[in-house]
Design a protein around this motif. Sequence first.
Motif, PDB file in Angstrom:
ATOM      1  N   MET A 165       0.825  -1.191   0.000  1.00 19.46           N
ATOM      2  CA  MET A 165       0.000   0.000   0.000  1.00 19.46           C
ATOM      3  C   MET A 165       0.867   1.251   0.000  1.00 19.46           C
ATOM      4  O   MET A 165       1.960   1.255   0.525  1.00 19.46           O
ATOM      5  CB  MET A 165      -0.893   0.040   1.238  1.00 19.46           C
ATOM      6  N   ILE A 166       0.326   2.291  -0.561  1.00 23.95           N
ATOM      7  CA  ILE A 166       0.972   3.597  -0.595  1.00 23.95           C
ATOM      8  C   ILE A 166       0.086   4.559   0.171  1.00 23.95           C
ATOM      9  O   ILE A 166      -1.127   4.617  -0.060  1.00 23.95           O
ATOM     10  CB  ILE A 166       1.146   4.083  -2.046  1.00 23.95           C
ATOM     11  N   GLY A 167       0.655   5.313   1.096  1.00 25.04           N
ATOM     12  CA  GLY A 167      -0.093   6.311   1.843  1.00 25.04           C
ATOM     13  C   GLY A 167      -0.019   7.649   1.136  1.00 25.04           C
ATOM     14  O   GLY A 167       1.024   8.017   0.594  1.00 25.04           O
ATOM     15  N   VAL A 168      -1.136   8.380   1.133  1.00 33.18           N
ATOM     16  CA  VAL A 168      -1.197   9.683   0.475  1.00 33.18           C
ATOM     17  C   VAL A 168      -1.910  10.673   1.385  1.00 33.18           C
ATOM     18  O   VAL A 168      -2.935  10.345   1.981  1.00 33.18           O
ATOM     19  CB  VAL A 168      -1.955   9.591  -0.868  1.00 33.18           C
ATOM     20  N   THR A 169      -1.355  11.877   1.520  1.00 33.53           N
ATOM     21  CA  THR A 169      -2.073  12.974   2.155  1.00 33.53           C
ATOM     22  C   THR A 169      -2.345  14.014   1.088  1.00 33.53           C
ATOM     23  O   THR A 169      -1.492  14.310   0.250  1.00 33.53           O
ATOM     24  CB  THR A 169      -1.286  13.632   3.311  1.00 33.53           C
ATOM     25  N   VAL A 170      -3.558  14.547   1.106  1.00 37.77           N
ATOM     26  CA  VAL A 170      -3.959  15.599   0.174  1.00 37.77           C
ATOM     27  C   VAL A 170      -4.556  16.725   1.004  1.00 37.77           C
ATOM     28  O   VAL A 170      -5.497  16.506   1.772  1.00 37.77           O
ATOM     29  CB  VAL A 170      -4.999  15.091  -0.852  1.00 37.77           C
ATOM     30  N   ASN A 171      -4.012  17.936   0.873  1.00 41.23           N
ATOM     31  CA  ASN A 171      -4.520  19.113   1.574  1.00 41.23           C
ATOM     32  C   ASN A 171      -5.119  20.074   0.560  1.00 41.23           C
ATOM     33  O   ASN A 171      -4.489  20.373  -0.460  1.00 41.23           O
ATOM     34  CB  ASN A 171      -3.400  19.821   2.336  1.00 41.23           C
ATOM     35  N   HIS A 172      -6.346  20.541   0.875  1.00 40.29           N
ATOM     36  CA  HIS A 172      -7.039  21.462  -0.027  1.00 40.29           C
ATOM     37  C   HIS A 172      -7.970  22.340   0.787  1.00 40.29           C
ATOM     38  O   HIS A 172      -8.854  21.848   1.485  1.00 40.29           O
ATOM     39  CB  HIS A 172      -7.837  20.666  -1.068  1.00 40.29           C
ATOM     40  N   GLU A 173      -7.742  23.644   0.746  1.00 42.99           N
ATOM     41  CA  GLU A 173      -8.591  24.635   1.416  1.00 42.99           C
ATOM     42  C   GLU A 173      -8.845  24.304   2.886  1.00 42.99           C
ATOM     43  O   GLU A 173      -9.964  24.355   3.372  1.00 42.99           O
ATOM     44  CB  GLU A 173      -9.914  24.797   0.666  1.00 42.99           C
ATOM     45  N   GLY A 174      -7.793  23.918   3.599  1.00 44.83           N
ATOM     46  CA  GLY A 174      -7.909  23.620   5.020  1.00 44.83           C
ATOM     47  C   GLY A 174      -8.429  22.232   5.347  1.00 44.83           C
ATOM     48  O   GLY A 174      -8.566  21.878   6.511  1.00 44.83           O
ATOM     49  N   ASN A 175      -8.731  21.435   4.340  1.00 41.31           N
ATOM     50  CA  ASN A 175      -9.193  20.061   4.535  1.00 41.31           C
ATOM     51  C   ASN A 175      -8.069  19.100   4.204  1.00 41.31           C
ATOM     52  O   ASN A 175      -7.318  19.328   3.269  1.00 41.31           O
ATOM     53  CB  ASN A 175     -10.387  19.753   3.626  1.00 41.31           C
ATOM     54  N   THR A 176      -7.966  18.022   4.981  1.00 41.86           N
ATOM     55  CA  THR A 176      -6.917  17.025   4.765  1.00 41.86           C
ATOM     56  C   THR A 176      -7.530  15.647   4.574  1.00 41.86           C
ATOM     57  O   THR A 176      -8.410  15.244   5.329  1.00 41.86           O
ATOM     58  CB  THR A 176      -5.945  16.988   5.958  1.00 41.86           C
ATOM     59  N   LEU A 177      -7.034  14.935   3.571  1.00 43.06           N
ATOM     60  CA  LEU A 177      -7.434  13.569   3.292  1.00 43.06           C
ATOM     61  C   LEU A 177      -6.226  12.672   3.489  1.00 43.06           C
ATOM     62  O   LEU A 177      -5.154  12.949   2.962  1.00 43.06           O
ATOM     63  CB  LEU A 177      -7.929  13.453   1.843  1.00 43.06           C
ATOM     64  N   LEU A 178      -6.378  11.612   4.284  1.00 42.30           N
ATOM     65  CA  LEU A 178      -5.361  10.572   4.436  1.00 42.30           C
ATOM     66  C   LEU A 178      -5.955   9.309   3.843  1.00 42.30           C
ATOM     67  O   LEU A 178      -7.034   8.885   4.245  1.00 42.30           O
ATOM     68  CB  LEU A 178      -5.030  10.327   5.910  1.00 42.30           C
ATOM     69  N   ILE A 179      -5.253   8.699   2.892  1.00 36.60           N
ATOM     70  CA  ILE A 179      -5.808   7.541   2.205  1.00 36.60           C
ATOM     71  C   ILE A 179      -4.701   6.573   1.804  1.00 36.60           C
ATOM     72  O   ILE A 179      -3.564   6.984   1.578  1.00 36.60           O
ATOM     73  CB  ILE A 179      -6.626   7.991   0.968  1.00 36.60           C
ATOM     74  N   SER A 180      -5.042   5.311   1.753  1.00 35.73           N
ATOM     75  CA  SER A 180      -4.125   4.286   1.254  1.00 35.73           C
ATOM     76  C   SER A 180      -4.520   3.939  -0.169  1.00 35.73           C
ATOM     77  O   SER A 180      -5.703   3.824  -0.483  1.00 35.73           O
ATOM     78  CB  SER A 180      -4.210   3.023   2.108  1.00 35.73           C
ATOM     79  N   LEU A 181      -3.527   3.788  -1.022  1.00 32.65           N
ATOM     80  CA  LEU A 181      -3.767   3.409  -2.409  1.00 32.65           C
ATOM     81  C   LEU A 181      -3.231   2.012  -2.635  1.00 32.65           C
ATOM     82  O   LEU A 181      -2.267   1.621  -1.989  1.00 32.65           O
ATOM     83  CB  LEU A 181      -3.062   4.389  -3.354  1.00 32.65           C
ATOM     84  N   PRO A 182      -3.778   1.241  -3.489  1.00 33.14           N
ATOM     85  CA  PRO A 182      -4.844   1.578  -4.428  1.00 33.14           C
ATOM     86  C   PRO A 182      -6.224   1.546  -3.761  1.00 33.14           C
ATOM     87  O   PRO A 182      -6.422   0.891  -2.738  1.00 33.14           O
ATOM     88  CB  PRO A 182      -4.759   0.478  -5.479  1.00 33.14           C
ATOM     89  N   THR A 183      -7.164   2.293  -4.331  1.00 29.23           N
ATOM     90  CA  THR A 183      -8.552   2.298  -3.896  1.00 29.23           C
ATOM     91  C   THR A 183      -9.445   2.561  -5.101  1.00 29.23           C
ATOM     92  O   THR A 183      -9.058   3.290  -6.009  1.00 29.23           O
ATOM     93  CB  THR A 183      -8.823   3.345  -2.805  1.00 29.23           C
ATOM     94  N   ASP A 184     -10.627   1.976  -5.100  1.00 31.31           N
ATOM     95  CA  ASP A 184     -11.600   2.218  -6.167  1.00 31.31           C
ATOM     96  C   ASP A 184     -12.443   3.447  -5.876  1.00 31.31           C
ATOM     97  O   ASP A 184     -13.246   3.857  -6.711  1.00 31.31           O
ATOM     98  CB  ASP A 184     -12.534   1.006  -6.327  1.00 31.31           C
TER      99      ASP A 184
END
Length: 55
Positions: A1-20
């Motif tokens: 798995m690959i971990g990814v953080t995405v920040n946008h307009e004060g919101n943060t997403l933490l997700i593992s890839l791959p995902t559908d």
Amino acid sequence: MIGVTVNHEGNTLLISLPTDELHDHLGSIGINKDIPVGGTENINVKIYADNDLEI
């Protein structure tokens, strides 16, 4: 798995890839379009190798 953080307009997403469900997760923080892997000036994306990110 690959971990990814995405920040946008004060919101943060933490997700593992791959995902559908990536489109749904990005939409939950206000991103409704394709973004480059490196992000944009408004969207910060960081990618982590296995086990480097606690999700």
